[in-house]
Design an enzyme around this catalytic site. Structure first.
Site, PDB file in Angstrom:
ATOM      1  N   HIS A  60       0.863  -1.186   0.000  1.00 56.09           N
ATOM      2  CA  HIS A  60       0.000   0.000   0.000  1.00 56.09           C
ATOM      3  C   HIS A  60       0.897   1.233   0.000  1.00 56.09           C
ATOM      4  CE1 HIS A  60       1.126   0.128   4.209  1.00 56.09           C
ATOM      5  NE2 HIS A  60       0.637  -1.091   4.386  1.00 56.09           N
ATOM      6  N   HIS A  96       4.072   1.304   2.223  1.00 55.21           N
ATOM      7  CA  HIS A  96       5.233   0.596   1.668  1.00 55.21           C
ATOM      8  C   HIS A  96       5.859   1.420   0.533  1.00 55.21           C
ATOM      9  CE1 HIS A  96       2.665  -2.975   3.002  1.00 55.21           C
ATOM     10  NE2 HIS A  96       3.783  -3.168   3.681  1.00 55.21           N
ATOM     11  N   GLN A 110       7.093 -15.072  12.715  1.00 56.04           N
ATOM     12  CA  GLN A 110       6.641 -13.967  13.575  1.00 56.04           C
ATOM     13  C   GLN A 110       5.151 -14.042  13.881  1.00 56.04           C
ATOM     14  OE1 GLN A 110       8.058 -11.091  10.524  1.00 56.04           O
ATOM     15  NE2 GLN A 110       6.228  -9.921  11.025  1.00 56.04           N
ATOM     16  N   GLY A 168       9.178   1.338   8.668  1.00 58.39           N
ATOM     17  CA  GLY A 168       8.175   2.352   8.981  1.00 58.39           C
ATOM     18  C   GLY A 168       8.088   2.644  10.467  1.00 58.39           C
ATOM     19  N   LYS A 223       5.429   3.380  11.732  1.00 57.51           N
ATOM     20  CA  LYS A 223       4.135   2.786  12.101  1.00 57.51           C
ATOM     21  C   LYS A 223       4.362   1.613  13.070  1.00 57.51           C
ATOM     22  CE  LYS A 223       0.117   0.391  11.012  1.00 57.51           C
ATOM     23  NZ  LYS A 223       0.539  -0.962  10.895  1.00 57.51           N
ATOM     24  N   ASP A 224       5.436   0.839  12.820  1.00 59.23           N
ATOM     25  CA  ASP A 224       5.807  -0.273  13.707  1.00 59.23           C
ATOM     26  C   ASP A 224       6.980   0.200  14.565  1.00 59.23           C
ATOM     27  OD1 ASP A 224       4.171  -2.720  12.529  1.00 59.23           O
ATOM     28  OD2 ASP A 224       4.892  -1.534  10.866  1.00 59.23           O
TER      29      ASP A 224
HETATM   30  P1  AMP Z   1       4.576  -4.987   6.695  1.00 55.73           P
HETATM   31  O1  AMP Z   1       4.434  -5.439   5.275  1.00 55.73           O
HETATM   32  O2  AMP Z   1       3.280  -4.589   7.324  1.00 55.73           O
HETATM   33  O3  AMP Z   1       5.415  -5.912   7.535  1.00 55.73           O
HETATM   34  O4  AMP Z   1       5.394  -3.623   6.629  1.00 55.73           O
HETATM   35  C1  AMP Z   1       6.624  -3.534   5.957  1.00 55.73           C
HETATM   36  C2  AMP Z   1       7.268  -2.217   6.297  1.00 55.73           C
HETATM   37  O5  AMP Z   1       6.413  -1.153   5.913  1.00 55.73           O
HETATM   38  C3  AMP Z   1       7.519  -2.057   7.807  1.00 55.73           C
HETATM   39  O6  AMP Z   1       8.761  -1.415   8.004  1.00 55.73           O
HETATM   40  C4  AMP Z   1       6.375  -1.177   8.231  1.00 55.73           C
HETATM   41  O7  AMP Z   1       6.657  -0.398   9.372  1.00 55.73           O
HETATM   42  C5  AMP Z   1       6.200  -0.290   7.003  1.00 55.73           C
HETATM   43  N1  AMP Z   1       4.852   0.268   6.983  1.00 55.73           N
HETATM   44  C6  AMP Z   1       3.681  -0.421   7.136  1.00 55.73           C
HETATM   45  N2  AMP Z   1       2.628   0.430   7.121  1.00 55.73           N
HETATM   46  C7  AMP Z   1       3.150   1.672   6.978  1.00 55.73           C
HETATM   47  C8  AMP Z   1       2.581   2.988   6.915  1.00 55.73           C
HETATM   48  N3  AMP Z   1       1.274   3.177   6.994  1.00 55.73           N
HETATM   49  N4  AMP Z   1       3.416   4.035   6.767  1.00 55.73           N
HETATM   50  C9  AMP Z   1       4.762   3.841   6.685  1.00 55.73           C
HETATM   51  N5  AMP Z   1       5.360   2.635   6.741  1.00 55.73           N
HETATM   52  C10 AMP Z   1       4.572   1.573   6.881  1.00 55.73           C
END
Ligand code: AMP
Length: 282
Positions: A35, A38, A62, A148, A150-151
């Site tokens: 999205h 990413h 995880q 991100g 976000k995490d």
């Molecule tokens: P995920 O696929 O959810 O494991 O996320 C992959 C990377 O994208 C991680 O470093 C997340 O922190 C980052 N990420 C997920 N959602 C967002 C967001 N809304 N804004 C910025 N980074 C994000």
């Protein structure tokens, strides 16, 4: 369409060719179903590196057995298109047994930073995250890796792992990308039906309420979280997993809102667990 690489040996070969040419490499680790959040990480990586690898891998280690590993959304065709449009050079999309063959028996473990927030409700989660990120760093040898905010707990943990284990990579944190109503973009938002999607905006509303109290001079974290909880409780579809204020560096609970703090929460909207946070410097 950019290349999708499925094996460790193939991606290692590609990266070593780039390194031989003196090119810098950025890595964006993801679990796919990409999205705009990413995409912002990928674009930043493209700006700052000669070549960019996006890993697209739903990491089984995880997830606990009661979590959503099987149903986690996947769409590698759309992801590949988005990576190409954002300027990435290759998508690394291994199968689980390529990353974890039958005789796999090593892992990264952490003692600190995981006692609060998501570490409490997801035991073993951050060990799985550290292990896969460590593997990705060893496979891709990136100069920089993008994560991100976000995490936020994950970002703090990865920064610590890189420091503790002397890993040769610069960790770059990127701001949270939100929808118009403030909901943080997340692959798990796709689980929400229309009514739940509307309800999910309550997370950001609660964070803003906490922020405004602190900006108005409130320093007692328990008073701030109590009001944030009441905001969430007003939404019938929402159920709180946790709402806490922690020190942004140590991820330990803090009683006074001072220094660098993180307001963080996990809230169920229906069956979907969403996380969000806000950093504040007081
Ligand atoms: P995920 O696929 O959810 O494991 O996320 C992959 C990377 O994208 C991680 O470093 C997340 O922190 C980052 N990420 C997920 N959602 C967002 C967001 N809304 N804004 C910025 N980074 C994000």
């Amino acid at each position: 369409m950019i290349a999708v690489v499925k094996t460790v040996s193939e991606i290692k070969k590609q990266v070593s060719e780039w390194k031989r040419m003196g090119l810098s490499v950025g890595l964006v680790p993801t679990m796919g179903f990409l999205h705009e959040g990413h995409v912002s990480l990928i674009k930043r990586a493209v700006e700052e590196n000669d070549r960019v690898v996006v890993s697209d891998f739903v990491n089984p280690t995880q997830f606990s057995s009661s979590e959503d590993l099987e149903t986690y959304p996947r769409d590698i065709e759309k992801d590949t298109l988005m990576c190409g449009q954002a300027g990435a050079d290759v998508v690394f999309n291994p199968e689980a047994d390529e990353m974890y063959p039958g005789d796999f028996c090593s892992s990264v473990s952490m003692t600190g930073l995981q006692n609060e927030l998501c570490g409490k409700s997801r035991p073993g989660h951050f060990g799985g995250v550290c292990t896969v990120v460590c593997k990705l760093f060893n496979i891709v040898s990136p100069d920089r890796a993008y994560f991100g905010e976000k995490d936020a707990q994950q970002l703090a943990i990865i920064r610590h792992m890189v420091k503790d284990l002397n890993m040769n990579v610069e960790v770059v944190g990127c701001p949270t990308v939100r929808e118009d109503d403030g909901l943080a973009r997340s692959s798990r938002n796709s689980y929400l039906n229309e009514e739940e999607r509307r309800a999910a905006a309550v997370l950001y509303r609660a964070l803003c309420t906490g922020r405004d109290m602190i900006l108005a001079g409130e320093r007692d974290c328990s008073r701030v979280t109590a009001v944030m909880k009441s905001v969430i409780d007003e939404e019938p579809l929402a159920e709180i997993d946790y709402i806490d204020i922690v020190d942004a560096l140590t991820i330990e609970k803090t009683e006074a809102a001072e220094g660098d703090i993180l307001m963080a929460m996990a809230v169920y909207i229906g069956k979907t667990r969403l996380i969000d946070n806000m950093f504040m410097k007081i």
